[in-house]
Design a protein around this motif. Structure first.
Motif, PDB file in Angstrom:
ATOM      1  N   SER A 108       0.837  -1.170   0.083  1.00  0.00           N
ATOM      2  CA  SER A 108      -0.038  -0.049   0.025  1.00  0.00           C
ATOM      3  C   SER A 108       0.879   1.384  -0.268  1.00  0.00           C
ATOM      4  O   SER A 108       0.408   2.245   0.025  1.00  0.00           O
ATOM      5  N   LEU A 109       2.181   1.208   0.153  1.00  0.00           N
ATOM      6  CA  LEU A 109       3.209   2.322   0.087  1.00  0.00           C
ATOM      7  C   LEU A 109       4.370   1.936  -0.598  1.00  0.00           C
ATOM      8  O   LEU A 109       5.416   1.808  -0.309  1.00  0.00           O
ATOM      9  N   PRO A 110       3.952   2.048  -2.089  1.00  0.00           N
ATOM     10  CA  PRO A 110       5.196   1.474  -3.022  1.00  0.00           C
ATOM     11  C   PRO A 110       6.248   2.454  -3.075  1.00  0.00           C
ATOM     12  O   PRO A 110       7.306   1.611  -3.408  1.00  0.00           O
ATOM     13  N   ASP A 111       6.347   3.534  -2.765  1.00  0.00           N
ATOM     14  CA  ASP A 111       7.383   4.460  -2.742  1.00  0.00           C
ATOM     15  C   ASP A 111       8.367   4.426  -1.372  1.00  0.00           C
ATOM     16  O   ASP A 111       9.123   5.010  -1.313  1.00  0.00           O
ATOM     17  N   GLU A 112       7.654   3.780  -0.539  1.00  0.00           N
ATOM     18  CA  GLU A 112       8.493   3.513   0.883  1.00  0.00           C
ATOM     19  C   GLU A 112       9.504   2.651   0.776  1.00  0.00           C
ATOM     20  O   GLU A 112       9.366   1.423   0.173  1.00  0.00           O
ATOM     21  N   PRO A 113      11.008   3.022   0.839  1.00  0.00           N
ATOM     22  CA  PRO A 113      11.942   1.982   1.082  1.00  0.00           C
ATOM     23  C   PRO A 113      11.587   0.907   2.093  1.00  0.00           C
ATOM     24  O   PRO A 113      10.913   1.237   3.194  1.00  0.00           O
ATOM     25  N   VAL A 114      12.279  -0.407   1.613  1.00  0.00           N
ATOM     26  CA  VAL A 114      12.087  -1.470   2.463  1.00  0.00           C
ATOM     27  C   VAL A 114      13.379  -2.089   2.630  1.00  0.00           C
ATOM     28  O   VAL A 114      14.120  -2.293   1.843  1.00  0.00           O
ATOM     29  N   GLU A 115      13.343  -2.573   3.997  1.00  0.00           N
ATOM     30  CA  GLU A 115      14.604  -3.176   4.400  1.00  0.00           C
ATOM     31  C   GLU A 115      14.150  -4.507   5.187  1.00  0.00           C
ATOM     32  O   GLU A 115      13.361  -4.638   6.194  1.00  0.00           O
ATOM     33  N   ASP A 116      14.521  -5.568   4.437  1.00  0.00           N
ATOM     34  CA  ASP A 116      14.078  -6.886   4.698  1.00  0.00           C
ATOM     35  C   ASP A 116      15.155  -7.665   5.543  1.00  0.00           C
ATOM     36  O   ASP A 116      16.338  -7.855   5.310  1.00  0.00           O
ATOM     37  N   LEU A 117      14.784  -7.699   7.078  1.00  0.00           N
ATOM     38  CA  LEU A 117      15.835  -8.258   8.088  1.00  0.00           C
ATOM     39  C   LEU A 117      15.795  -9.695   7.849  1.00  0.00           C
ATOM     40  O   LEU A 117      16.510 -10.330   8.706  1.00  0.00           O
ATOM     41  N   GLY A 118      14.991 -10.487   7.049  1.00  0.00           N
ATOM     42  CA  GLY A 118      14.965 -11.743   6.896  1.00  0.00           C
ATOM     43  C   GLY A 118      14.678 -12.446   8.095  1.00  0.00           C
ATOM     44  O   GLY A 118      13.465 -12.355   8.704  1.00  0.00           O
ATOM     45  N   HIS A 119      15.029 -13.586   8.413  1.00  0.00           N
ATOM     46  CA  HIS A 119      14.807 -14.527   9.490  1.00  0.00           C
ATOM     47  C   HIS A 119      15.081 -13.665  10.995  1.00  0.00           C
ATOM     48  O   HIS A 119      15.861 -14.297  11.479  1.00  0.00           O
ATOM     49  N   ALA A 120      14.271 -12.833  11.315  1.00  0.00           N
ATOM     50  CA  ALA A 120      14.655 -11.978  12.553  1.00  0.00           C
ATOM     51  C   ALA A 120      13.307 -12.010  13.043  1.00  0.00           C
ATOM     52  O   ALA A 120      12.147 -11.896  12.574  1.00  0.00           O
ATOM     53  N   VAL A 121      13.312 -11.130  14.365  1.00  0.00           N
ATOM     54  CA  VAL A 121      12.090 -10.577  15.015  1.00  0.00           C
ATOM     55  C   VAL A 121      12.207  -9.348  15.190  1.00  0.00           C
ATOM     56  O   VAL A 121      13.381  -9.068  15.959  1.00  0.00           O
ATOM     57  N   ILE A 122      11.031  -8.428  15.303  1.00  0.00           N
ATOM     58  CA  ILE A 122      11.046  -7.171  15.461  1.00  0.00           C
ATOM     59  C   ILE A 122      10.223  -7.313  16.726  1.00  0.00           C
ATOM     60  O   ILE A 122       9.190  -7.603  16.603  1.00  0.00           O
ATOM     61  N   LEU A 123      10.912  -6.612  17.915  1.00  0.00           N
ATOM     62  CA  LEU A 123       9.945  -6.531  19.209  1.00  0.00           C
ATOM     63  C   LEU A 123      10.470  -5.276  19.942  1.00  0.00           C
ATOM     64  O   LEU A 123      11.296  -4.372  19.665  1.00  0.00           O
ATOM     65  N   PRO A 124       9.751  -4.788  20.693  1.00  0.00           N
ATOM     66  CA  PRO A 124      10.388  -3.747  21.583  1.00  0.00           C
ATOM     67  C   PRO A 124      11.513  -4.036  22.487  1.00  0.00           C
ATOM     68  O   PRO A 124      11.748  -5.289  22.628  1.00  0.00           O
ATOM     69  N   GLY A 125      12.080  -2.857  22.540  1.00  0.00           N
ATOM     70  CA  GLY A 125      13.487  -2.942  23.360  1.00  0.00           C
ATOM     71  C   GLY A 125      13.336  -3.648  24.794  1.00  0.00           C
ATOM     72  O   GLY A 125      11.968  -3.477  25.317  1.00  0.00           O
ATOM     73  N   LEU A 126      14.252  -4.287  25.047  1.00  0.00           N
ATOM     74  CA  LEU A 126      14.017  -4.851  26.535  1.00  0.00           C
ATOM     75  C   LEU A 126      14.589  -3.884  27.578  1.00  0.00           C
ATOM     76  O   LEU A 126      15.017  -2.857  27.168  1.00  0.00           O
ATOM     77  N   ILE A 127      14.289  -4.127  28.876  1.00  0.00           N
ATOM     78  CA  ILE A 127      14.514  -3.183  29.821  1.00  0.00           C
ATOM     79  C   ILE A 127      15.442  -3.909  31.283  1.00  0.00           C
ATOM     80  O   ILE A 127      14.889  -5.061  31.148  1.00  0.00           O
ATOM     81  N   ASN A 128      16.389  -3.367  31.304  1.00  0.00           N
ATOM     82  CA  ASN A 128      17.287  -4.033  32.401  1.00  0.00           C
ATOM     83  C   ASN A 128      17.311  -2.925  33.382  1.00  0.00           C
ATOM     84  O   ASN A 128      17.796  -1.779  33.382  1.00  0.00           O
ATOM     85  N   VAL A 129      16.559  -3.182  34.749  1.00  0.00           N
ATOM     86  CA  VAL A 129      16.328  -2.255  35.532  1.00  0.00           C
ATOM     87  C   VAL A 129      17.185  -2.348  36.805  1.00  0.00           C
ATOM     88  O   VAL A 129      17.277  -1.426  37.767  1.00  0.00           O
ATOM     89  N   HIS A 130      18.234  -3.130  36.623  1.00  0.00           N
ATOM     90  CA  HIS A 130      19.452  -3.212  37.589  1.00  0.00           C
ATOM     91  C   HIS A 130      20.925  -3.459  36.875  1.00  0.00           C
ATOM     92  O   HIS A 130      21.346  -4.563  36.651  1.00  0.00           O
ATOM     93  N   THR A 131      21.524  -2.143  36.457  1.00  0.00           N
ATOM     94  CA  THR A 131      22.749  -2.431  35.730  1.00  0.00           C
ATOM     95  C   THR A 131      23.998  -1.632  36.438  1.00  0.00           C
ATOM     96  O   THR A 131      23.516  -0.660  37.448  1.00  0.00           O
ATOM     97  N   HIS A 132      24.962  -1.811  36.427  1.00  0.00           N
ATOM     98  CA  HIS A 132      26.013  -1.052  36.826  1.00  0.00           C
ATOM     99  C   HIS A 132      27.478  -1.172  35.812  1.00  0.00           C
ATOM    100  O   HIS A 132      28.326  -1.640  35.884  1.00  0.00           O
ATOM    101  N   LEU A 133      26.681  -0.241  34.763  1.00  0.00           N
ATOM    102  CA  LEU A 133      27.656  -0.089  33.635  1.00  0.00           C
ATOM    103  C   LEU A 133      29.015   0.565  33.946  1.00  0.00           C
ATOM    104  O   LEU A 133      30.071   0.162  32.981  1.00  0.00           O
ATOM    105  N   ASP A 134      29.250   1.151  35.110  1.00  0.00           N
ATOM    106  CA  ASP A 134      30.578   1.662  35.525  1.00  0.00           C
ATOM    107  C   ASP A 134      31.542   0.378  35.575  1.00  0.00           C
ATOM    108  O   ASP A 134      32.889   0.294  35.228  1.00  0.00           O
ATOM    109  N   TYR A 135      30.866  -0.722  36.013  1.00  0.00           N
ATOM    110  CA  TYR A 135      31.915  -1.932  36.252  1.00  0.00           C
ATOM    111  C   TYR A 135      32.014  -2.896  35.201  1.00  0.00           C
ATOM    112  O   TYR A 135      32.398  -4.123  35.397  1.00  0.00           O
ATOM    113  N   THR A 136      31.645  -2.538  33.936  1.00  0.00           N
ATOM    114  CA  THR A 136      31.591  -3.479  32.884  1.00  0.00           C
ATOM    115  C   THR A 136      32.902  -4.011  32.508  1.00  0.00           C
ATOM    116  O   THR A 136      33.169  -5.282  32.495  1.00  0.00           O
ATOM    117  N   ILE A 137      34.029  -3.188  32.720  1.00  0.00           N
ATOM    118  CA  ILE A 137      35.150  -3.693  32.515  1.00  0.00           C
ATOM    119  C   ILE A 137      35.901  -4.620  33.623  1.00  0.00           C
ATOM    120  O   ILE A 137      37.153  -5.179  33.402  1.00  0.00           O
TER     121      ILE A 137
END
Length: 191
Positions: free
Chosen positions: A38-67
């Motif tokens: 229904s939108l023939p002028d809209e560019p399409v990116e086919d991600l193939g065998h993938a899943v599109i879903l809302p971003g996940l949430i991590n409520v307890h991180t300590h990114l300072d300490y990653t290293i």
């Protein structure tokens, strides 16, 4: 842009096999089947065998300490945390920032887009903003001496929160979190 994938998971209804997601100006406009037809002028990116879903949430991180991941292993909690604190004392702000940046990229790679992070350096605010994460970054506070006065500490913390919030952007906010009940007196918790 229309993104197509083997599955689209809208969460509020059943998964859509061979689904499509229309995104304009950084916002999802539509999800469904055959949007491209229904939108023939809209560019399409086919991600193939993938899943599109809302971003996940991590409520307890300590990114300072990653290293520091895997640097101190197989120890009881208190010796472990003392050793992490000792190692952390050798790092400067740029080290903490590099660690937080690495952690932010690892989160994004695994699908996490929103965090609740506990930090003492504040570097996570800059790293999260740069990476496009959203969430709340909590400055940790400590003080277990029940006879100590913590008003100045809390006042300085409030100033730091204000300073970090003024540079956090619109996807990140900064708050305060006591480290734990065993490192925070009742007086500090009330303040």
């Amino acid at each position: 842009m229309i993104y197509r994938a083997h599955f689209v998971l809208p969460i509020t209804r059943d998964p859509i096999e061979s689904g499509e997601v229309l995104v304009r100006d950084g916002k999802i406009q539509a999800i469904g089947l055959d949007l491209a037809a229904s939108l023939p002028d809209e560019p399409v990116e086919d991600l193939g065998h993938a899943v599109i879903l809302p971003g996940l949430i991590n409520v307890h991180t300590h990114l300072d300490y990653t290293i520091m991941r895997n640097m101190v292993e197989n120890q009881p909690f208190f010796p472990w945390i003392r050793r992490l604190t000792e190692l952390g004392g050798r790092l400067d702000y740029e080290d903490w920032l590099a660690s937080a940046r690495l952690g932010a990229l690892q989160l994004i790679r695994s699908g996490v887009t929103c965090i609740g992070d506990s930090t003492f350096s504040g570097a996570v605010v800059e790293a999260a903003k740069e990476a496009g994460l959203c969430g709340t970054i909590y400055l940790e506070t400590f003080g277990s001496d029940p006879s100590a006065e913590y008003e100045q500490q809390v006042e300085a913390l409030a100033e730091r929160v204000h300073e970090l919030n003024s540079n956090a952007g619109d996807r990140v906010s900064v708050g305060v979190s006591p480290h734990s009940v065993y490192t925070s007196s009742e007086k500090l918790l009330r303040l």
